[in-house]
Design a protein around this motif. Structure first.
Motif, PDB file in Angstrom:
ATOM      1  N   UNK A  22     -32.049  18.767   9.459  1.00 32.94           N
ATOM      2  CA  UNK A  22     -32.290  19.934   8.753  1.00 32.94           C
ATOM      3  C   UNK A  22     -31.892  21.328   9.763  1.00 32.94           C
ATOM      4  N   UNK A  23     -31.177  22.003   9.050  1.00 35.33           N
ATOM      5  CA  UNK A  23     -30.927  23.340   9.717  1.00 35.33           C
ATOM      6  C   UNK A  23     -32.081  24.393   9.356  1.00 35.33           C
ATOM      7  N   UNK A  24     -32.514  24.922  10.314  1.00 30.91           N
ATOM      8  CA  UNK A  24     -33.265  25.892  10.117  1.00 30.91           C
ATOM      9  C   UNK A  24     -32.899  27.504   9.795  1.00 30.91           C
ATOM     10  N   UNK A  25     -32.938  27.544   8.556  1.00 33.58           N
ATOM     11  CA  UNK A  25     -32.401  28.883   8.035  1.00 33.58           C
ATOM     12  C   UNK A  25     -32.882  30.076   8.428  1.00 33.58           C
ATOM     13  N   UNK A  26     -34.138  30.146   8.526  1.00 33.24           N
ATOM     14  CA  UNK A  26     -34.856  31.178   9.086  1.00 33.24           C
ATOM     15  C   UNK A  26     -34.292  31.798  10.294  1.00 33.24           C
ATOM     16  N   UNK A  27     -33.828  30.965  11.427  1.00 32.16           N
ATOM     17  CA  UNK A  27     -33.389  31.267  12.444  1.00 32.16           C
ATOM     18  C   UNK A  27     -31.674  31.678  12.433  1.00 32.16           C
ATOM     19  N   UNK A  28     -31.028  30.872  11.748  1.00 27.71           N
ATOM     20  CA  UNK A  28     -29.706  30.682  11.633  1.00 27.71           C
ATOM     21  C   UNK A  28     -29.267  31.961  10.813  1.00 27.71           C
ATOM     22  N   UNK A  29     -29.994  32.647   9.923  1.00 26.39           N
ATOM     23  CA  UNK A  29     -29.898  33.501   9.155  1.00 26.39           C
ATOM     24  C   UNK A  29     -31.013  34.493   9.280  1.00 26.39           C
ATOM     25  N   UNK A  30     -31.327  34.952  10.401  1.00 25.12           N
ATOM     26  CA  UNK A  30     -32.542  35.655  10.674  1.00 25.12           C
ATOM     27  C   UNK A  30     -32.591  37.146  10.022  1.00 25.12           C
ATOM     28  N   UNK A  31     -31.277  37.824   9.825  1.00 24.20           N
ATOM     29  CA  UNK A  31     -31.175  38.685   9.000  1.00 24.20           C
ATOM     30  C   UNK A  31     -31.361  38.702   7.294  1.00 24.20           C
ATOM     31  N   UNK A  32     -31.331  37.594   7.043  1.00 29.73           N
ATOM     32  CA  UNK A  32     -31.593  37.690   5.292  1.00 29.73           C
ATOM     33  C   UNK A  32     -33.220  37.450   4.998  1.00 29.73           C
ATOM     34  N   UNK A  33     -33.659  38.389   4.356  1.00 29.29           N
ATOM     35  CA  UNK A  33     -34.971  38.230   3.906  1.00 29.29           C
ATOM     36  C   UNK A  33     -35.511  37.060   3.392  1.00 29.29           C
ATOM     37  N   UNK A  34     -36.563  36.198   3.523  1.00 24.57           N
ATOM     38  CA  UNK A  34     -37.004  34.998   2.917  1.00 24.57           C
ATOM     39  C   UNK A  34     -36.990  35.030   1.399  1.00 24.57           C
ATOM     40  N   UNK A  35     -37.587  36.263   0.638  1.00 26.16           N
ATOM     41  CA  UNK A  35     -37.301  36.238  -0.954  1.00 26.16           C
ATOM     42  C   UNK A  35     -35.873  36.226  -1.328  1.00 26.16           C
ATOM     43  N   UNK A  36     -34.991  36.383  -0.479  1.00 27.33           N
ATOM     44  CA  UNK A  36     -33.507  36.211  -0.972  1.00 27.33           C
ATOM     45  C   UNK A  36     -32.855  34.812  -0.552  1.00 27.33           C
ATOM     46  N   UNK A  37     -33.853  33.972  -0.482  1.00 26.11           N
ATOM     47  CA  UNK A  37     -33.580  32.473  -0.331  1.00 26.11           C
ATOM     48  C   UNK A  37     -32.476  32.310   0.620  1.00 26.11           C
ATOM     49  N   UNK A  38     -33.043  32.470   1.984  1.00 24.78           N
ATOM     50  CA  UNK A  38     -32.087  31.992   3.087  1.00 24.78           C
ATOM     51  C   UNK A  38     -31.550  30.815   3.110  1.00 24.78           C
ATOM     52  N   UNK A  39     -32.402  29.724   2.955  1.00 25.84           N
ATOM     53  CA  UNK A  39     -31.906  28.406   2.947  1.00 25.84           C
ATOM     54  C   UNK A  39     -30.900  28.071   1.616  1.00 25.84           C
ATOM     55  N   UNK A  40     -30.972  28.763   0.638  1.00 23.60           N
ATOM     56  CA  UNK A  40     -30.094  28.392  -0.585  1.00 23.60           C
ATOM     57  C   UNK A  40     -28.800  29.384  -0.182  1.00 23.60           C
ATOM     58  N   UNK A  41     -29.071  30.534   0.642  1.00 22.78           N
ATOM     59  CA  UNK A  41     -27.827  31.242   0.977  1.00 22.78           C
ATOM     60  C   UNK A  41     -26.972  30.417   2.078  1.00 22.78           C
ATOM     61  N   UNK A  42     -27.750  29.678   3.058  1.00 23.50           N
ATOM     62  CA  UNK A  42     -27.034  28.934   3.945  1.00 23.50           C
ATOM     63  C   UNK A  42     -26.151  27.850   3.276  1.00 23.50           C
ATOM     64  N   UNK A  43     -26.944  27.075   2.244  1.00 23.56           N
ATOM     65  CA  UNK A  43     -26.363  25.940   1.884  1.00 23.56           C
ATOM     66  C   UNK A  43     -25.163  26.429   0.851  1.00 23.56           C
ATOM     67  N   UNK A  44     -24.996  27.406   0.235  1.00 23.25           N
ATOM     68  CA  UNK A  44     -23.909  27.848  -0.315  1.00 23.25           C
ATOM     69  C   UNK A  44     -22.882  28.357   0.729  1.00 23.25           C
ATOM     70  N   UNK A  45     -23.311  28.959   1.809  1.00 21.50           N
ATOM     71  CA  UNK A  45     -21.981  29.393   2.722  1.00 21.50           C
ATOM     72  C   UNK A  45     -21.454  28.138   3.316  1.00 21.50           C
TER      73      UNK A  45
END
Length: 536
Positions: A290-313
């Motif tokens: 499990x990758x922690x998207x909050x720390x991985x993409x700390x510049x992406x606001x949570x309402x913009x679905x950082x975990x979904x964005x990381x999965x897409x990337x």
């Protein structure tokens, strides 16, 4: 599935009533869990539907260590509400705590005192908290929960879908279980529970599910819903072939060697990513890394679905499919507001007997590249948002052109190929690109199966370990045309062609060996094959 499971499917009894196939499953479940009353169902959420319809009433409360998406949806649909009372340490993303899935028993006592035992529909414990990193539940904690249920006359329901990994962690992490067999640990768990249900996709490596009930009166209340929603009581919506496979799979789950493979591979991936400074949930849990998207993409606001964005990337950069486990997986409140998840995770599931170590190394290599270029990744927004379980079939779009920028950076680094030789290999072999197919001319074939090693890590190729040519895994590797090939099990199409010398699957991530055959040039036949693959 194992070879024994596939073989068992050939002897299935298709009788509608009195099926010997179902009798074998019923006998096995009674033997493992020690409960007399069994109800088959076509999958885990069907079990949740039956349990919720019978036990949840409007205004009732279901305390649990942590919710699962479909579990919560069924409870809410029947008028109930969920109270998550996981211990505070369970929400720490980095920790040395071995059992982060434990329930806070003191919080359970406070909940009963506040609302009264009569409003508690049942107490649910999930073995391996799916949404917060697959963290296990200790036997000691389950015993404490049972004692609290006995004090207040509450029913204890155990979701055993991820039980196989939890059994491994109990055996290796809890002192009281180290001298017990897997069967003995399983029975100790079952003896503490009133109801056990599971999804056979996870427990048993088949398709289906079942509910095991201790009390006959409760069983009789549930029984009528099986023919209403599932099928007759001797198959419950499952094919008899799947029932035979499940029966064998449950027996194999009692084998410590079998259940250890997944957690060992997951631990290897977690440790390797952590060593590189890439944020992951620790300690390694079950089901996947499990990758922690909050720390991985700390510049992406949570309402913009950082975990979904990381999965897409990650899919763009590798063809590896991960699963968003965060705010996108939650439901909106009745007033339209969006509750933010406790964690934003990308789950890279690693079911046992599926992946080899070289495939894990390939994924690590792509994640490392993405980590170095993480500032290019932006957020997502819904363009089609269903009201129920939106993450299953909703549609999203990027909030900017970040995906195009990520692709441009990828092509700048890799050209049109997913393959990259490590610097050490390039220096030693003088690897150069083949302009026709984005291939490294003279590159050694890597072994994606066998003991799990790779002479050229992370190259993303499907090698011929029987001496045939190595072929690209995706259409991006040939003349720069075509999308990635259809994904197989996790997004990466892998596996050597059939042949007498096809390598065997790895048993341990600590043992590696290399396939040292090289491929100095492509034959005309290999080039035609590659072009055909790109056209798929």
């Amino acid at each position: 599935m194992s070879d024994r499971q596939v073989a068992a499917m050939m002897v299935a009894d298709d009788s509608y009533a009195g099926s010997a196939t179902y009798t074998r499953l019923e006998t096995r479940l009674r033997e493992i869990f020690g409960m007399e009353f069994i109800l088959p169902a076509h999958q885990g959420r069907a079990c949740e539907n039956i349990v919720s319809q019978v036990m949840v009433t409007p205004g009732s409360i279901v305390p649990m260590n942590y919710h699962f998406t479909t579990t919560k949806a069924h409870i809410v649909l029947n008028g109930g509400s969920v109270e998550e009372i996981i211990h505070a340490r369970g929400l720490e993303v980095t920790s040395d705590e071995p059992f982060k899935g434990d329930m806070d028993v003191a919080a359970l006592e406070r909940l009963v005192a506040e609302h009264g035992a009569e409003r508690i529909a049942f107490v649910r414990v999930e073995a391996g908290t799916n949404l917060i990193g697959g963290q296990p539940v200790s036997l000691a904690n389950l015993q404490e929960v049972r004692a609290a249920c006995d004090r207040h006359g509450l029913t204890l329901v155990y979701d055993a879908s991820l039980m196989a990994d939890n059994l491994y962690f109990l055996k290796t992490r809890e002192a009281a279980c180290r001298d017990l067999s897997i069967r003995e640990i399983t029975r100790k768990i079952a003896d503490l529970c009133d109801v056990i249900y599971f999804s056979a996709r996870k427990l048993g490596c088949a398709r289906g599910g079942a509910i095991c009930v201790r009390d006959e009166a409760l069983y009789n209340r549930m029984r009528g819903l099986v023919p209403l929603y599932e099928g007759f009581l001797t198959y419950g919506g499952m094919s008899v072939r799947e029932i035979e496979a499940l029966t064998v799979g449950l027996d194999e789950t009692m084998d410590e060697d079998m259940i250890s493979q997944g957690p060992q591979f997951i631990a290897y991936m977690v440790d390797e990513l952590d060593r590189r400074g890439i944020p992951v949930i620790t300690p390694a849990g079950g089901l996947g890394c499990h990758i922690d998207a909050m720390r991985f993409l700390d510049h992406v606001p949570q309402p913009q679905y950082s975990a979904g964005a990381l999965a897409s990337a990650l899919y763009i950069a590798s063809g590896v499919r991960g699963m968003e486990r965060g705010t996108m997986s939650e439901q909106r409140a009745p007033d339209g507001t969006e509750p933010l998840a406790n964690m934003e995770l990308v789950r890279l599931a690693m079911p046992r007997r599926v992946f080899t170590l070289s495939q894990v190394k390939y994924a690590i290599d792509r994640i490392d590249w993405l980590w170095q270029n993480r500032r290019l990744v932006g957020g997502l927004t819904f363009v089609e948002e269903p009201e129920i379980l939106r993450f299953f079939y909703g549609r999203l779009a990027p909030v900017s052109d970040w995906q195009q920028k990520l692709v441009a950076k990828f092509r700048a680094d890799f050209g049109d190929s997913l393959w990259r030789a490590p610097a050490s290999v390039r220096r030693k072999t003088g690897v150069r690109r083949d302009a026709r197919c984005g291939r490294a001319a003279g590159a050694p074939a890597a072994r994606l199966s066998g003991q799990g090693g790779s002479q050229a890590e992370g190259q993303g190729r499907s090698p011929g370990c029987d001496g045939s040519e190595a072929l690209p895994l995706t259409g991006q590797g040939c003349q720069g045309r075509g999308p990635p090939l259809p994904a197989a099990r996790g997004g990466v199409k892998v596996g050597p062609p059939a042949g007498r010398n096809r390598c065997n699957a790895s048993r341990s991530p600590s043992r590696t060996s290399f396939c040292r055959r090289s491929t100095p040039s492509w034959s005309a036949r290999a080039r035609r094959t590659a072009r055909r693959r790109c056209a798929i």
